[in-house]
Design a protein around this motif. Structure first.
Motif, short mmCIF file in Angstrom:
data_model
loop_
_atom_site.label_atom_id
_atom_site.label_comp_id
_atom_site.label_asym_id
_atom_site.label_seq_id
_atom_site.Cartn_x
_atom_site.Cartn_y
_atom_site.Cartn_z
N VAL A 51 0.84 -1.20 0.00
CA VAL A 51 0.00 0.00 0.00
C VAL A 51 0.87 1.25 0.00
CG1 VAL A 51 -1.66 1.32 1.37
CG2 VAL A 51 -1.98 -1.13 1.06
N SER A 52 1.95 1.23 0.78
CA SER A 52 2.84 2.39 0.82
C SER A 52 3.45 2.66 -0.55
CB SER A 52 3.94 2.20 1.88
OG SER A 52 4.86 1.20 1.49
N ARG A 53 3.77 1.59 -1.29
CA ARG A 53 4.37 1.79 -2.62
C ARG A 53 3.36 2.43 -3.58
NH1 ARG A 53 8.78 0.57 -5.79
NH2 ARG A 53 9.88 -0.46 -4.08
N ILE A 54 2.12 1.99 -3.51
CA ILE A 54 1.09 2.58 -4.39
C ILE A 54 0.92 4.06 -4.09
CG2 ILE A 54 -1.39 2.60 -4.90
CD1 ILE A 54 0.00 0.25 -6.19
N TYR A 55 0.75 4.40 -2.82
CA TYR A 55 0.48 5.80 -2.44
C TYR A 55 1.70 6.69 -2.63
CZ TYR A 55 -4.27 5.28 -0.76
OH TYR A 55 -5.63 5.10 -0.70
N LEU A 56 2.88 6.20 -2.28
CA LEU A 56 4.07 7.03 -2.43
C LEU A 56 4.48 7.17 -3.89
CD1 LEU A 56 6.01 5.99 0.74
CD2 LEU A 56 5.62 8.33 0.01
N SER A 57 4.17 6.20 -4.72
CA SER A 57 4.42 6.35 -6.15
C SER A 57 3.58 7.50 -6.70
CB SER A 57 4.10 5.05 -6.90
OG SER A 57 5.02 4.04 -6.55
N SER A 58 2.34 7.62 -6.19
CA SER A 58 1.48 8.74 -6.58
C SER A 58 2.03 10.06 -6.04
CB SER A 58 0.06 8.50 -6.07
OG SER A 58 -0.77 9.61 -6.32
N TYR A 59 2.42 10.07 -4.77
CA TYR A 59 2.93 11.30 -4.14
C TYR A 59 4.23 11.78 -4.80
CZ TYR A 59 5.00 14.30 -0.55
OH TYR A 59 5.60 15.35 0.12
N LEU A 60 5.13 10.84 -5.10
CA LEU A 60 6.45 11.18 -5.65
C LEU A 60 6.48 11.25 -7.18
CD1 LEU A 60 8.53 8.83 -3.31
CD2 LEU A 60 8.43 11.33 -3.17
N ASN A 61 5.32 11.00 -7.81
CA ASN A 61 5.24 10.96 -9.28
C ASN A 61 6.18 9.91 -9.88
OD1 ASN A 61 3.32 13.09 -9.50
ND2 ASN A 61 4.97 14.58 -9.18
N HIS A 62 6.29 8.78 -9.20
CA HIS A 62 7.09 7.68 -9.71
C HIS A 62 6.29 6.88 -10.74
CE1 HIS A 62 10.09 7.32 -6.10
NE2 HIS A 62 10.24 8.43 -6.79
N ASP A 63 6.96 5.98 -11.42
CA ASP A 63 6.32 5.13 -12.42
C ASP A 63 5.30 4.21 -11.74
OD1 ASP A 63 5.58 3.40 -14.41
OD2 ASP A 63 7.60 2.79 -14.96
N PHE A 64 4.01 4.49 -11.98
CA PHE A 64 2.96 3.73 -11.31
C PHE A 64 2.92 2.28 -11.78
CE2 PHE A 64 -1.41 2.75 -9.96
CZ PHE A 64 -1.35 3.24 -8.67
N LYS A 65 3.24 2.05 -13.06
CA LYS A 65 3.26 0.68 -13.58
C LYS A 65 4.33 -0.15 -12.87
CE LYS A 65 1.42 1.61 -18.20
NZ LYS A 65 1.71 1.58 -19.67
N LYS A 66 5.44 0.49 -12.53
CA LYS A 66 6.52 -0.20 -11.82
C LYS A 66 6.04 -0.62 -10.43
CE LYS A 66 10.83 -1.59 -11.29
NZ LYS A 66 11.94 -0.61 -11.33
N ALA A 67 5.29 0.26 -9.77
CA ALA A 67 4.76 -0.05 -8.44
C ALA A 67 3.85 -1.27 -8.50
CB ALA A 67 4.00 1.15 -7.87
#
Length: 313
Positions: free
Chosen positions: A215-231
């Motif tokens: 869950v932290s990876r999903i939300y932090l990927s959104s917060y940090l603008n990381h690659d969501f597909k990678k998450a």
């Protein structure tokens, strides 16, 4: 009986298909049903948070006192459920629809908090785990991460000792963490398979911890603008080989968590952690989540904490 809320996806599924099932497990304030497709549906008392594939009732009732038992049959219709052996109808024709989707910054009008405030809340989370969390679950294993993950020093309490149970899983746990840190998609499924199901209860401690990490990876990927597909790819690797490795309830929880889909209290915890919410509001949801089960809440918060430290550092 009258339902106040029903998961939107579940409601739409019931409009398309006629489901039958039987009671899988019964508690005082909730019970789980397994349908003919081997999926779980949860019925919740009014004080329980909404969750994926759940129906919440308006009445505060003890399902144990009502005589609900494992194996009892029930049928789903367009707007009600009929429990044959109890001659009880649960109506959801006026129930509000609840959306299980995560609250991502790209999807909703949610203001991001500053990185400084997010780190402040993360520090509060660590202090909360150490001072107010349950120590019988995953917490003792966190000290084995010393030197591997930056920023976790506040939770490394030398007074918390590993029992034989934690020593048994220690090396496998560290092997998983190593593969996770390297984001090794081929190795992660093998390592996660070795630790899933560790602990006791319908959702064992390690499973709650892994749910928090995902869950932290999903939300932090959104917060940090990381690659969501990678998450999503990393999370799917974690749950790739979980079939028959844990309880059915936990297996379903892990699959939903891999997509960032959790109950509303955990969802609100993540939203207040990363959005422009007060520390007091964030702390309120820490307390709420920590109250889940015997150690489940603390175990999930621990996974959120470790997962967040990894991504933010």
């Amino acid at each position: 009986m009258i339902a106040s809320n029903i998961c939107k996806d579940l409601y739409e599924s019931l409009q398309r298909n006629r489901l039958k099932g039987q009671i899988h497990s019964v508690f005082d304030n909730s019970f789980n049903v397994i349908d003919q497709d081997n999926h779980l549906i949860s019925f919740l008392g009014p004080n329980k948070p909404m969750a994926p594939r759940s129906i919440k009732l308006t009445e505060k009732i003890s399902f144990i006192d009502l005589g609900f038992e494992q194996g009892q049959k029930l049928e789903f219709y367009d707007d009600f459920v009929f429990l044959k052996e109890n001659n009880i109808i649960i109506s959801f024709d006026k129930a509000l629809l609840w959306n299980k989707e995560p609250l991502l910054f790209s999807d909703i009008d949610l203001a991001k908090d500053s990185m400084e405030n997010v780190f402040r809340k993360l520090c509060l989370m660590g202090t909360f785990i150490l001072e107010e969390g349950k120590k019988e679950g995953i917490v003792p294993l966190l000290k084995t991460l010393e030197g591997k993950i930056k920023g976790i020093e506040p939770i490394l309490d030398n007074n918390i000792l590993l029992s034989k149970r934690e020593e048994f899983i220690r090396e496998r746990f560290l092997a998983f963490i190593d593969s996770y840190l390297k984001e090794n998609i081929e190795e992660i499924p093998l390592r996660s398979k070795d630790i899933i199901g560790f602990g006791i209860g319908l959702t064992p401690s390690m499973d709650d911890f892994l749910s928090g990490m995902m869950v932290s990876r999903i939300y932090l990927s959104s917060y940090l603008n990381h690659d969501f597909k990678k998450a999503i790819e990393i999370n799917k690797a974690i749950v790739k080989n979980i079939k028959n490795k844990t309880t059915l309830v936990s297996e379903e929880m892990l699959k939903y968590s891999s997509m960032g889909e959790v109950n509303e209290d955990v969802r609100n915890l993540m939203a207040t952690f990363l959005s422009n919410s007060s520390t007091n509001t964030f702390y309120k949801y820490l307390k709420k989540v920590a109250d889940f089960g015997e150690t489940s809440g603390t175990d999930m918060i621990s996974g959120i904490y470790i997962g967040s430290q990894i991504l933010l550092n």
